[in-house]
Design a protein around this motif. Structure first.
Motif, PDB file in Angstrom:
ATOM      1  N   VAL A 149      -2.638  -4.904 -56.816  1.00 19.11           N
ATOM      2  CA  VAL A 149      -3.822  -4.148 -57.235  1.00 19.11           C
ATOM      3  C   VAL A 149      -3.833  -2.783 -56.562  1.00 19.11           C
ATOM      4  N   LEU A 150      -3.534  -2.747 -55.281  1.00 20.41           N
ATOM      5  CA  LEU A 150      -3.463  -1.483 -54.552  1.00 20.41           C
ATOM      6  C   LEU A 150      -2.511  -0.506 -55.247  1.00 20.41           C
ATOM      7  N   ALA A 151      -1.408  -1.031 -55.773  1.00 14.87           N
ATOM      8  CA  ALA A 151      -0.393  -0.199 -56.431  1.00 14.87           C
ATOM      9  C   ALA A 151      -0.911   0.497 -57.680  1.00 14.87           C
ATOM     10  N   GLY A 152      -2.007   0.010 -58.253  1.00 16.72           N
ATOM     11  CA  GLY A 152      -2.512   0.577 -59.492  1.00 16.72           C
ATOM     12  C   GLY A 152      -3.183   1.930 -59.337  1.00 16.72           C
ATOM     13  N   GLY A 153      -3.613   2.279 -58.132  1.00 18.98           N
ATOM     14  CA  GLY A 153      -4.328   3.531 -57.933  1.00 18.98           C
ATOM     15  C   GLY A 153      -3.460   4.758 -58.181  1.00 18.98           C
ATOM     16  N   VAL A 154      -4.060   5.783 -58.757  1.00 25.60           N
ATOM     17  CA  VAL A 154      -3.353   7.055 -58.890  1.00 25.60           C
ATOM     18  C   VAL A 154      -3.156   7.659 -57.496  1.00 25.60           C
ATOM     19  N   GLU A 155      -4.207   7.570 -56.676  1.00 28.98           N
ATOM     20  CA  GLU A 155      -4.103   7.855 -55.245  1.00 28.98           C
ATOM     21  C   GLU A 155      -4.320   6.544 -54.508  1.00 28.98           C
ATOM     22  N   ARG A 156      -3.513   6.300 -53.448  1.00 29.55           N
ATOM     23  CA  ARG A 156      -3.553   5.013 -52.752  1.00 29.55           C
ATOM     24  C   ARG A 156      -3.600   5.249 -51.248  1.00 29.55           C
ATOM     25  N   LEU A 157      -4.559   4.630 -50.588  1.00 34.92           N
ATOM     26  CA  LEU A 157      -4.771   4.858 -49.161  1.00 34.92           C
ATOM     27  C   LEU A 157      -4.934   3.538 -48.427  1.00 34.92           C
ATOM     28  N   ALA A 158      -4.263   3.411 -47.290  1.00 37.35           N
ATOM     29  CA  ALA A 158      -4.508   2.308 -46.356  1.00 37.35           C
ATOM     30  C   ALA A 158      -4.870   2.945 -45.020  1.00 37.35           C
ATOM     31  N   GLU A 159      -6.109   2.763 -44.596  1.00 40.00           N
ATOM     32  CA  GLU A 159      -6.557   3.378 -43.358  1.00 40.00           C
ATOM     33  C   GLU A 159      -5.886   2.742 -42.141  1.00 40.00           C
ATOM     34  N   LYS A 160      -5.975   3.415 -41.021  1.00 36.74           N
ATOM     35  CA  LYS A 160      -5.410   2.881 -39.779  1.00 36.74           C
ATOM     36  C   LYS A 160      -5.966   1.490 -39.511  1.00 36.74           C
ATOM     37  N   ASP A 161      -5.062   0.563 -39.166  1.00 37.81           N
ATOM     38  CA  ASP A 161      -5.392  -0.831 -38.851  1.00 37.81           C
ATOM     39  C   ASP A 161      -5.797  -1.650 -40.070  1.00 37.81           C
ATOM     40  N   ALA A 162      -5.572  -1.138 -41.279  1.00 38.90           N
ATOM     41  CA  ALA A 162      -5.697  -1.988 -42.467  1.00 38.90           C
ATOM     42  C   ALA A 162      -4.620  -3.069 -42.393  1.00 38.90           C
ATOM     43  N   VAL A 163      -4.948  -4.287 -42.806  1.00 34.49           N
ATOM     44  CA  VAL A 163      -4.015  -5.413 -42.733  1.00 34.49           C
ATOM     45  C   VAL A 163      -3.442  -5.656 -44.129  1.00 34.49           C
ATOM     46  N   VAL A 164      -2.201  -5.259 -44.333  1.00 31.33           N
ATOM     47  CA  VAL A 164      -1.557  -5.348 -45.645  1.00 31.33           C
ATOM     48  C   VAL A 164      -0.289  -6.173 -45.504  1.00 31.33           C
ATOM     49  N   GLY A 165      -0.165  -7.242 -46.307  1.00 34.10           N
ATOM     50  CA  GLY A 165       0.999  -8.123 -46.183  1.00 34.10           C
ATOM     51  C   GLY A 165       1.448  -8.676 -47.515  1.00 34.10           C
ATOM     52  N   VAL A 166       2.753  -9.008 -47.597  1.00 33.84           N
ATOM     53  CA  VAL A 166       3.339  -9.547 -48.824  1.00 33.84           C
ATOM     54  C   VAL A 166       4.163 -10.786 -48.501  1.00 33.84           C
ATOM     55  N   HIS A 167       4.409 -11.604 -49.538  1.00 33.56           N
ATOM     56  CA  HIS A 167       5.257 -12.788 -49.412  1.00 33.56           C
ATOM     57  C   HIS A 167       5.661 -13.265 -50.808  1.00 33.56           C
ATOM     58  N   GLN A 168       6.442 -14.343 -50.839  1.00 34.96           N
ATOM     59  CA  GLN A 168       6.889 -14.906 -52.109  1.00 34.96           C
ATOM     60  C   GLN A 168       5.714 -15.501 -52.888  1.00 34.96           C
ATOM     61  N   LEU A 169       5.883 -15.614 -54.186  1.00 30.13           N
ATOM     62  CA  LEU A 169       4.894 -16.278 -55.028  1.00 30.13           C
ATOM     63  C   LEU A 169       4.977 -17.783 -54.854  1.00 30.13           C
ATOM     64  N   PHE A 170       3.858 -18.464 -55.057  1.00 30.75           N
ATOM     65  CA  PHE A 170       3.877 -19.925 -55.024  1.00 30.75           C
ATOM     66  C   PHE A 170       2.677 -20.479 -55.772  1.00 30.75           C
ATOM     67  N   ASN A 171       2.714 -21.786 -56.039  1.00 34.15           N
ATOM     68  CA  ASN A 171       1.689 -22.440 -56.847  1.00 34.15           C
ATOM     69  C   ASN A 171       0.503 -22.886 -56.010  1.00 34.15           C
ATOM     70  N   VAL A 172      -0.673 -22.897 -56.641  1.00 33.80           N
ATOM     71  CA  VAL A 172      -1.871 -23.402 -55.976  1.00 33.80           C
ATOM     72  C   VAL A 172      -1.885 -24.929 -55.923  1.00 33.80           C
ATOM     73  N   SER A 173      -1.177 -25.584 -56.807  1.00 25.72           N
ATOM     74  CA  SER A 173      -1.260 -27.032 -56.946  1.00 25.72           C
ATOM     75  C   SER A 173      -0.303 -27.742 -56.008  1.00 25.72           C
ATOM     76  N   ASN A 174      -0.619 -28.999 -55.658  1.00 23.96           N
ATOM     77  CA  ASN A 174       0.305 -29.840 -54.899  1.00 23.96           C
ATOM     78  C   ASN A 174       1.331 -30.507 -55.800  1.00 23.96           C
ATOM     79  N   VAL A 175       1.269 -30.213 -57.084  1.00 27.98           N
ATOM     80  CA  VAL A 175       2.167 -30.814 -58.056  1.00 27.98           C
ATOM     81  C   VAL A 175       3.594 -30.341 -57.805  1.00 27.98           C
ATOM     82  N   ILE A 176       4.553 -31.226 -57.960  1.00 25.85           N
ATOM     83  CA  ILE A 176       5.968 -30.879 -57.854  1.00 25.85           C
ATOM     84  C   ILE A 176       6.515 -30.705 -59.268  1.00 25.85           C
ATOM     85  N   PRO A 177       6.747 -29.452 -59.709  1.00 27.62           N
ATOM     86  CA  PRO A 177       7.261 -29.246 -61.060  1.00 27.62           C
ATOM     87  C   PRO A 177       8.743 -29.572 -61.138  1.00 27.62           C
TER      88      PRO A 177
END
Length: 259
Positions: free
Chosen positions: A165-193
């Motif tokens: 969502v942050l990437a969508g801005g025409v201008e994009r700002l993260a202020e000092k000490d903003a906590v921004v993190g990424v990781h792999q995608l995963f499922n909400v369910s406990n189901v084993i597909p």
């Protein structure tokens, strides 16, 4: 030789075609390991069909280990605020606060808000642990369509699918000490597909995110860090990394340094 050494070496290449090739190689390796994990757990019961686009939101540093070991700052908002379904609040100066989890359907609520009061909205301020990838993508696209600014204020959280969502801005700002993190995608369910379902849904969701970030002008290296970070961890981005990856367009000072 570690499997990530040739990947890190190729990342230094400037050629865009080579970078895309590395990305798809890393995606394939990730899918292979997911299939191995699924086959090791196939004895678990399958309860229902999971939604591959929905991620369990969780908070750093509680419940996760980042890289480095934890975030330089903890989010200022309590867990009960961040884990609630997404809320919208229009404040002074045309700042629309988007807070909480991107639950399925969040993008529809966001679109209705923009339809009703969009003429007053100039900036979208984010405070979210992530959630539905599909909803994050839809919100991000609408933000770019409306030429809005996005920002993460000091000690606000933007993790998991929130940087999309942050990437969508025409201008994009993260202020000092903003906590921004990424990781792999995963499922909400406990189901084993099934293994082939894991391969298909992982490739589809990851490719959609990668294409969107490229369209938004974000460097592919941002998504490399997400793919290399297990789903139960977060890779915390420094101010320099966010600027280098073009996730932010406005420089922000930061006391955080990668060791």
């Amino acid at each position: 030789m570690r499997i990530d050494e040739p990947i890190k070496a190729l990342k230094r290449l400037d050629d865009g075609t080579a970078m895309r090739g590395v990305f798809y190689l890393l995606l394939s390796v990730t899918a292979i390991f997911l299939i191995i994990d699924v086959r090791n757990m196939e004895t678990s019961p399958k309860l229902s069909t999971p939604d591959p686009a929905y991620q369990i939101p969780f908070l750093p540093p509680a419940g996760t280990k980042g890289d480095p070991s934890d975030a330089a700052q903890s989010p200022s908002s309590p867990a009960e605020v961040l884990n609630k379904p997404m809320t919208l609040e229009l404040g002074p100066g045309g700042v629309l606060l988007v807070e909480g989890t991107f639950d399925p359907g969040a993008s529809l609520r966001f679109a209705r808000e923009i339809e009703v009061r969009g003429e007053y909205v100039r900036t979208v301020a984010l405070n979210s642990p992530g959630g539905s990838v599909d909803d994050a993508l839809a919100i991000s696209k609408l933000i770019r369509e409306k030429s809005l600014t996005t920002k993460v204020v000091s000690r606000a959280l933007c993790a998991s699918s929130c940087p999309i969502v942050l990437a969508g801005g025409v201008e994009r700002l993260a202020e000092k000490d903003a906590v921004v993190g990424v990781h792999q995608l995963f499922n909400v369910s406990n189901v084993i597909p099934a293994a082939d379902e894991v391969m298909s849904t992982t490739q589809s969701a990851t490719a959609r995110v990668a294409r969107h970030l490229e369209a938004m002008g974000i460097a592919a290296e941002l998504w490399f860090n997400a793919l290399e970070t297990p789903a139960d961890r977060l890779y915390y981005l420094t101010a320099k990394e966010m600027a280098d990856f073009r996730l932010t367009t406005t420089p922000a000072s930061s006391s955080r340094k990668r060791s």
